[in-house]
Design a protein around this motif. Structure first.
Motif, mmCIF file in Angstrom:
data_model
loop_
_atom_site.group_PDB
_atom_site.id
_atom_site.type_symbol
_atom_site.label_atom_id
_atom_site.label_comp_id
_atom_site.label_asym_id
_atom_site.label_seq_id
_atom_site.Cartn_x
_atom_site.Cartn_y
_atom_site.Cartn_z
ATOM 1 N N ASN A 45 0.888 -1.348 -0.004
ATOM 2 C CA ASN A 45 -0.051 -0.049 -0.020
ATOM 3 C C ASN A 45 0.892 1.379 -0.237
ATOM 4 O OD1 ASN A 45 -2.794 -1.083 -0.166
ATOM 5 N ND2 ASN A 45 -2.374 -1.612 2.006
ATOM 6 N N GLY A 46 2.055 1.353 0.889
ATOM 7 C CA GLY A 46 2.716 2.496 0.595
ATOM 8 C C GLY A 46 3.479 2.633 -0.790
ATOM 9 N N LEU A 47 3.834 1.414 -1.520
ATOM 10 C CA LEU A 47 4.283 1.498 -2.976
ATOM 11 C C LEU A 47 3.267 2.091 -3.621
ATOM 12 C CD1 LEU A 47 6.199 -1.565 -3.203
ATOM 13 C CD2 LEU A 47 7.398 0.584 -3.327
ATOM 14 N N LEU A 48 2.040 1.885 -3.469
ATOM 15 C CA LEU A 48 0.820 2.192 -4.276
ATOM 16 C C LEU A 48 0.732 3.729 -4.415
ATOM 17 C CD1 LEU A 48 -1.620 1.429 -5.932
ATOM 18 C CD2 LEU A 48 -2.830 1.134 -3.733
ATOM 19 N N LEU A 49 0.596 4.222 -2.913
ATOM 20 C CA LEU A 49 0.621 5.703 -2.652
ATOM 21 C C LEU A 49 1.668 6.399 -3.131
ATOM 22 C CD1 LEU A 49 -0.770 5.255 0.881
ATOM 23 C CD2 LEU A 49 -2.055 6.080 -1.030
ATOM 24 N N SER A 50 2.846 5.899 -3.583
ATOM 25 C CA SER A 50 4.156 6.696 -3.901
ATOM 26 C C SER A 50 4.150 6.835 -5.124
ATOM 27 C CB SER A 50 5.212 5.675 -3.336
ATOM 28 O OG SER A 50 5.506 4.805 -4.425
ATOM 29 N N ASN A 51 3.446 6.006 -6.141
ATOM 30 C CA ASN A 51 3.380 6.514 -7.727
ATOM 31 C C ASN A 51 4.878 6.342 -8.012
ATOM 32 O OD1 ASN A 51 0.937 7.391 -7.840
ATOM 33 N ND2 ASN A 51 1.143 9.353 -7.323
ATOM 34 N N VAL A 52 5.684 5.607 -7.605
ATOM 35 C CA VAL A 52 7.058 5.325 -8.140
ATOM 36 C C VAL A 52 6.996 4.128 -8.648
ATOM 37 C CG1 VAL A 52 9.419 4.303 -7.265
ATOM 38 C CG2 VAL A 52 8.437 6.203 -6.022
ATOM 39 N N SER A 53 7.650 3.857 -10.115
ATOM 40 C CA SER A 53 7.726 2.811 -10.549
ATOM 41 C C SER A 53 8.729 1.709 -9.820
ATOM 42 C CB SER A 53 8.333 2.971 -11.990
ATOM 43 O OG SER A 53 7.425 3.919 -12.734
ATOM 44 N N PHE A 54 8.287 0.634 -9.949
ATOM 45 C CA PHE A 54 9.175 -0.597 -9.304
ATOM 46 C C PHE A 54 8.945 -1.894 -10.072
ATOM 47 C CE2 PHE A 54 4.792 -0.474 -7.479
ATOM 48 C CZ PHE A 54 4.402 -1.866 -7.511
ATOM 49 N N VAL A 55 10.079 -2.662 -9.761
ATOM 50 C CA VAL A 55 9.846 -4.122 -10.063
ATOM 51 C C VAL A 55 10.000 -4.620 -8.720
ATOM 52 C CG1 VAL A 55 11.269 -6.070 -11.039
ATOM 53 C CG2 VAL A 55 11.152 -3.934 -12.410
ATOM 54 N N TRP A 56 9.153 -5.566 -8.366
ATOM 55 C CA TRP A 56 9.103 -6.254 -7.138
ATOM 56 C C TRP A 56 9.198 -7.643 -7.258
ATOM 57 C CZ3 TRP A 56 4.578 -5.002 -3.168
ATOM 58 C CH2 TRP A 56 5.289 -5.825 -1.842
ATOM 59 N N VAL A 57 10.215 -8.488 -6.542
ATOM 60 C CA VAL A 57 10.360 -9.832 -6.666
ATOM 61 C C VAL A 57 9.754 -10.241 -5.422
ATOM 62 C CG1 VAL A 57 11.781 -11.829 -6.473
ATOM 63 C CG2 VAL A 57 12.628 -9.801 -7.986
ATOM 64 N N LEU A 58 8.517 -11.291 -5.771
ATOM 65 C CA LEU A 58 7.903 -11.848 -4.573
ATOM 66 C C LEU A 58 7.966 -13.327 -4.886
ATOM 67 C CD1 LEU A 58 4.972 -9.646 -3.997
ATOM 68 C CD2 LEU A 58 6.816 -9.778 -2.610
ATOM 69 N N ARG A 59 8.930 -14.007 -4.361
ATOM 70 C CA ARG A 59 9.040 -15.574 -4.658
ATOM 71 C C ARG A 59 7.789 -16.139 -4.051
ATOM 72 N NH1 ARG A 59 12.148 -14.925 0.354
ATOM 73 N NH2 ARG A 59 11.551 -16.524 1.739
ATOM 74 N N PRO A 60 7.356 -17.230 -4.688
ATOM 75 C CA PRO A 60 6.225 -17.920 -4.443
ATOM 76 C C PRO A 60 5.851 -18.255 -2.928
ATOM 77 C CG PRO A 60 7.299 -19.121 -6.309
ATOM 78 C CD PRO A 60 8.324 -18.049 -5.638
ATOM 79 N N ASP A 61 7.072 -18.549 -1.940
ATOM 80 C CA ASP A 61 6.813 -18.802 -0.429
ATOM 81 C C ASP A 61 7.169 -17.490 0.280
ATOM 82 O OD1 ASP A 61 9.580 -18.799 -1.007
ATOM 83 O OD2 ASP A 61 9.685 -20.562 0.118
ATOM 84 N N ILE A 62 7.347 -16.372 -0.277
ATOM 85 C CA ILE A 62 7.458 -15.174 0.532
ATOM 86 C C ILE A 62 6.870 -14.912 1.767
ATOM 87 C CG2 ILE A 62 6.085 -13.641 -0.663
ATOM 88 C CD1 ILE A 62 9.633 -12.527 0.526
ATOM 89 N N VAL A 63 5.587 -15.314 1.970
ATOM 90 C CA VAL A 63 4.708 -15.256 3.224
ATOM 91 C C VAL A 63 4.690 -16.856 3.642
ATOM 92 C CG1 VAL A 63 2.485 -15.109 4.377
ATOM 93 C CG2 VAL A 63 3.330 -13.264 2.894
ATOM 94 N N SER A 64 4.290 -17.861 2.636
ATOM 95 C CA SER A 64 3.942 -19.355 2.923
ATOM 96 C C SER A 64 3.994 -19.896 1.612
ATOM 97 C CB SER A 64 3.030 -19.367 4.054
ATOM 98 O OG SER A 64 2.708 -20.746 4.119
ATOM 99 N N SER A 65 4.266 -21.069 1.634
ATOM 100 C CA SER A 65 4.112 -21.979 0.470
ATOM 101 C C SER A 65 2.454 -22.008 0.153
ATOM 102 C CB SER A 65 4.692 -23.219 0.641
ATOM 103 O OG SER A 65 6.223 -22.868 0.695
ATOM 104 N N ASN A 66 1.859 -21.841 1.330
ATOM 105 C CA ASN A 66 0.483 -22.042 1.386
ATOM 106 C C ASN A 66 -0.360 -20.793 0.803
ATOM 107 O OD1 ASN A 66 0.699 -24.967 2.119
ATOM 108 N ND2 ASN A 66 0.414 -24.427 4.368
#
Length: 485
Positions: free
Chosen positions: A309-330
């Motif tokens: 949500n912070g990135l959304l509000l910032s209006n900055v362009s970004f590449v975000w790497v979120l691997r499949p298990d970043i929170v949990s494999s589930n």
């Protein structure tokens, strides 16, 4: 045949089965092989399956060093069980995975080392193992090999673990109520705040299985003949000098592949890589924030949503790497509902990428990072400033080096315990401000010069590697002469 027998040392190098350790281990293998070593590189079955599947789409790949060997390097390849089924999700079963590395893997390693020693020419000289393997020294000694411990993090982190007894004695670690005043008694370290210790050294309770693993690892490393450290002597001179009073400790970093980005010849990614080049080509110079929290540490869904949500509000362009298990494999899609649509065109969200390829792209203006050591060294080399959000283990100490000591980055969150979208917004915008980034880049240019000097002719990396090889050969010859008497 006689010429072949006069070849340099033969090292069995066993990589710790996490990507952050695998990458420098691969680069170390190539570095040593380029100096005349024969290397037998050992991956676990599970890592082998992941890396070959990531690059081939299946698990049929037989040898990740095939291309490196075609270039003339003598790098053999083998695999070993970590004691657990290949299909086990190690991210979901972290405790079982780590305990397997301690209790189950050594028997498989012993069997493999025995086989390699019986079948290989030239004869095996030494065993190179990650410091976090707790069984390196006894296995090496069982087979009459020299033990080389490979430390993939900063020397500062190594010395904090090495001196856990001092931290305990002075009440800064493993006490019911750890002291909060600055620590000024670690050899080679001026002062360090308790909040800048590794996450495990900030704990009141040191009776967990993970603490026992760390204790065992740093007990084992005392039996090693040499320690190689992926750090730069010019960045940590006092710490390294203090450590050299205990045993041969060589700062041989930064361990980069030749040409820096030329790492495609050896598969080290555990996930398939997306190519961001075309998308980045459409963005202005220095306008894109690259965000990645590494290959291992997890983040809570609450913190992830606040950052999103912070990135959304910032209006900055970004590449975000979120691997499949970043929170949990589930939880394979942990982002807020509608987030991807809301940032379409401005944000690129991918599971994995070639980080060096992204960091070298001119559109990248900064790196939102968990402060993994590989990421920090790569960012310095590419002169990309760092926006720091440490999550686990050495990352808190690494953040201190980046923000407080070297001044090449700023914090994402001032209070690392609480993440809010408002603070993310404030610091992302501040960080991507051209004036701030130019200040950070100017400082980073001076740090990069130290890395360039270290890697250049007569630099510390070259000198220390030559000294290590010379000492290794001398000690090997002594052992050989004793064994033949």
């Amino acid at each position: 045949m006689a010429a072949r027998e006069k070849k340099g040392p033969h090292a069995i190098l066993i990589a710790y089965p996490l990507q952050g350790h695998l990458i420098p281990s691969v680069h170390l293998a190539i570095n040593l092989a380029s100096r005349g070593f024969t290397i037998t590189f050992v991956n676990t079955y599970s890592i082998h399956h992941q890396t070959t599947k990531a690059i081939n789409g299946n698990c049929s790949g037989e040898d990740i060093f095939a291309a490196a060997r075609e270039s003339g390097l003598d790098i053999r390849y083998d695999t070993v069980s970590d004691g657990l089924p290949v299909e086990l999700d190690r991210s979901l079963n972290h405790d079982e995975f780590m305990s397997g590395l301690v209790d189950l893997m050594p028997a498989h390693v012993e069997k493999l080392v025995a086989k390699i020693m019986q079948q290989s020419s030239p004869p095996v000289t030494c065993l190179v193992v990650d410091t976090f393997f707790v069984w390196g020294s006894p296995i090496a000694k069982k087979f009459g090999l020299l033990c080389v411990s490979f430390w993939t993090e900063p020397a500062l982190v190594y010395t904090l673990y090495y001196h856990m007894d001092l931290l305990k004695k002075n009440g800064h670690f493993a006490c019911q109520d750890n002291r909060k005043d600055p620590i000024d008694y670690i050899p080679g370290v001026k002062t360090i705040e308790p909040k800048d210790l590794t996450s495990y050294l900030q704990d009141d309770d040191a009776n967990t299985w993970l603490h026992q693993l760390i204790f065992a690892a740093f007990n084992d490393v005392r039996g090693a003949d040499f320690v190689l450290c992926n750090t730069v002597q010019e960045l940590e001179p006092q710490v390294i000098e203090a450590l050299q009073s205990y045993k041969p400790f060589y700062a041989i970093g930064p361990i980069f592949p030749r040409g820096f980005t030329n790492n495609a010849t050896v598969a080290t990614s555990l996930w398939s890589e997306s190519d961001c080049t075309q998308w980045l080509n459409s963005k202005p110079h220095g306008s894109v924030l690259y965000a990645s929290f590494g290959s291992y540490a997890h983040i809570t869904k609450t913190a992830l949503w606040e950052i999103a949500n912070g990135l959304l509000l910032s209006n900055v362009s970004f590449v975000w790497v979120l691997r499949p298990d970043i929170v949990s494999s589930n939880d394979v899609d942990p982002l807020p509902v509608g987030f991807k649509e809301a940032v379409r065109g401005r944000g690129m969200i991918i599971h994995w990428c070639s980080q060096t390829q992204v960091l070298t792209h001119p559109a990248i203006g900064g790196f939102l990072t968990h402060c993994g050591w590989n990421s920090i060294l790569e960012s310095i080399w590419c002169e990309v400033p760092l926006l720091c959000f440490p999550l686990l283990t050495d990352q808190f100490t690494n953040r201190k080096l980046v923000v407080d000591d070297w001044k090449i980055g700023i914090n994402l969150i001032d209070n690392q315990m609480v993440v809010t979208k408002e603070e993310v917004l404030k610091n992302v915008n501040r960080f991507m401000d051209e004036k701030i980034r130019n200040q950070l880049k100017a400082t980073m240019g001076g740090i990069k010069k130290k890395l360039e000097y270290a890697l250049g002719p007569g630099g510390s990396c070259e000198k220390n590697m030559e000294c290590f090889v010379k000492e290794l050969n001398a000690k090997s010859n002594i052992i050989a002469s004793v064994s033949t008497d």
